[in-house]
Design a protein around this motif. Structure first.
Motif, short mmCIF file in Angstrom:
data_model
loop_
_atom_site.label_atom_id
_atom_site.label_comp_id
_atom_site.label_asym_id
_atom_site.label_seq_id
_atom_site.Cartn_x
_atom_site.Cartn_y
_atom_site.Cartn_z
N GLY A 189 53.55 40.26 46.91
CA GLY A 189 52.34 39.59 46.49
C GLY A 189 52.36 38.11 46.52
N SER A 190 51.31 37.49 46.44
CA SER A 190 50.84 36.15 46.45
C SER A 190 50.46 35.89 44.85
N GLN A 191 50.77 34.62 44.44
CA GLN A 191 50.41 34.21 43.11
C GLN A 191 48.76 33.86 43.15
N CYS A 192 48.29 34.30 42.01
CA CYS A 192 46.86 34.07 41.67
C CYS A 192 46.98 32.99 40.48
N THR A 193 46.18 31.63 40.64
CA THR A 193 46.31 30.66 39.69
C THR A 193 45.01 30.58 39.07
N ILE A 194 44.90 30.58 37.59
CA ILE A 194 43.67 30.50 37.00
C ILE A 194 43.77 29.20 36.26
N VAL A 195 43.18 28.16 36.15
CA VAL A 195 43.24 26.88 35.41
C VAL A 195 41.89 27.01 34.49
N TRP A 196 42.10 27.06 33.22
CA TRP A 196 41.08 26.99 32.32
C TRP A 196 41.16 25.96 31.37
N LEU A 197 39.83 25.13 31.38
CA LEU A 197 39.35 24.01 30.33
C LEU A 197 38.39 23.96 29.78
N VAL A 198 37.96 24.39 28.36
CA VAL A 198 37.06 24.46 27.67
C VAL A 198 36.16 25.75 28.43
N ASP A 199 35.05 25.23 29.25
CA ASP A 199 34.34 26.39 29.85
C ASP A 199 34.33 26.13 31.39
N ASP A 200 35.49 25.68 31.70
CA ASP A 200 35.42 25.51 33.30
C ASP A 200 36.67 26.23 33.77
N LEU A 201 36.61 26.99 35.03
CA LEU A 201 37.81 27.83 35.53
C LEU A 201 37.84 27.34 36.91
N LYS A 202 39.19 27.30 37.39
CA LYS A 202 39.48 27.05 38.85
C LYS A 202 40.35 28.14 39.07
N ILE A 203 39.97 29.07 40.08
CA ILE A 203 40.94 30.26 40.38
C ILE A 203 41.15 29.87 41.71
N SER A 204 42.28 30.06 42.25
CA SER A 204 42.82 29.87 43.59
C SER A 204 43.79 31.23 44.04
N HIS A 205 43.77 31.44 45.08
CA HIS A 205 44.64 32.79 45.60
C HIS A 205 44.58 32.64 47.54
N VAL A 206 45.61 32.87 48.03
CA VAL A 206 45.28 33.07 49.35
C VAL A 206 44.34 33.77 49.88
N SER A 207 43.81 35.00 49.20
CA SER A 207 42.74 35.78 49.73
C SER A 207 41.55 35.56 48.94
N PRO A 208 40.40 35.12 49.75
CA PRO A 208 39.30 35.10 48.95
C PRO A 208 38.76 36.36 48.25
N ASN A 209 39.18 37.47 48.72
CA ASN A 209 38.79 38.72 48.04
C ASN A 209 39.18 38.96 46.47
N VAL A 210 40.58 38.46 46.56
CA VAL A 210 41.08 38.22 45.08
C VAL A 210 40.18 37.61 44.13
N VAL A 211 39.98 36.22 44.53
CA VAL A 211 39.06 35.45 43.81
C VAL A 211 37.59 36.13 43.53
N ASP A 212 36.98 36.60 44.68
CA ASP A 212 35.81 37.36 44.25
C ASP A 212 36.05 38.45 43.36
N ASN A 213 37.07 39.24 43.26
CA ASN A 213 37.37 40.22 42.40
C ASN A 213 37.49 39.89 40.92
N ILE A 214 38.24 38.70 40.73
CA ILE A 214 38.47 38.17 39.39
C ILE A 214 36.89 37.67 38.95
N ILE A 215 36.31 37.03 39.71
CA ILE A 215 34.89 36.30 39.45
C ILE A 215 34.05 37.71 38.89
N ASN A 216 33.90 38.86 39.79
CA ASN A 216 33.09 39.77 39.35
C ASN A 216 33.64 40.40 38.03
N LYS A 217 34.74 40.60 37.69
CA LYS A 217 35.29 41.16 36.58
C LYS A 217 34.88 40.11 35.07
#
Length: 77
Positions: A1-29
């Motif tokens: 698998g590939s690493q998914c990185t989520i950076v969180w600071l107060v009320d901002d998130l930066k989510i990155s993954h090689v697959s946009p579908n993984v990012v979309d899935n996390i955002i939907n959840k």
């Protein structure tokens, strides 16, 4: 698998993954859990203004190029 990185600071998130579908899935959840009163806002593109940095992914290098866009003014003028 590939690493998914989520950076969180107060009320901002930066989510990155090689697959946009993984990012979309996390955002939907996250939206399902935390966007009940106000939907989560998102920006998925190649250039982002995030916490005073420009994240530019338009070139072929992996990762992001960051640069400070506004220096903090001196309180003494």
């Amino acid at each position: 698998g590939s690493q998914c990185t989520i950076v969180w600071l107060v009320d901002d998130l930066k989510i990155s993954h090689v697959s946009p579908n993984v990012v979309d899935n996390i955002i939907n959840k996250l939206d399902k859990e935390f966007g009940k009163e106000t939907p989560i806002t998102q920006d998925q593109g190649m250039v982002h203004d995030y916490l005073g940095m420009i994240l530019d992914r338009r070139d072929d290098r992996k990762g992001c190029n960051t640069s400070c866009i506004t220096p903090i003014p001196s309180p003494r003028g």
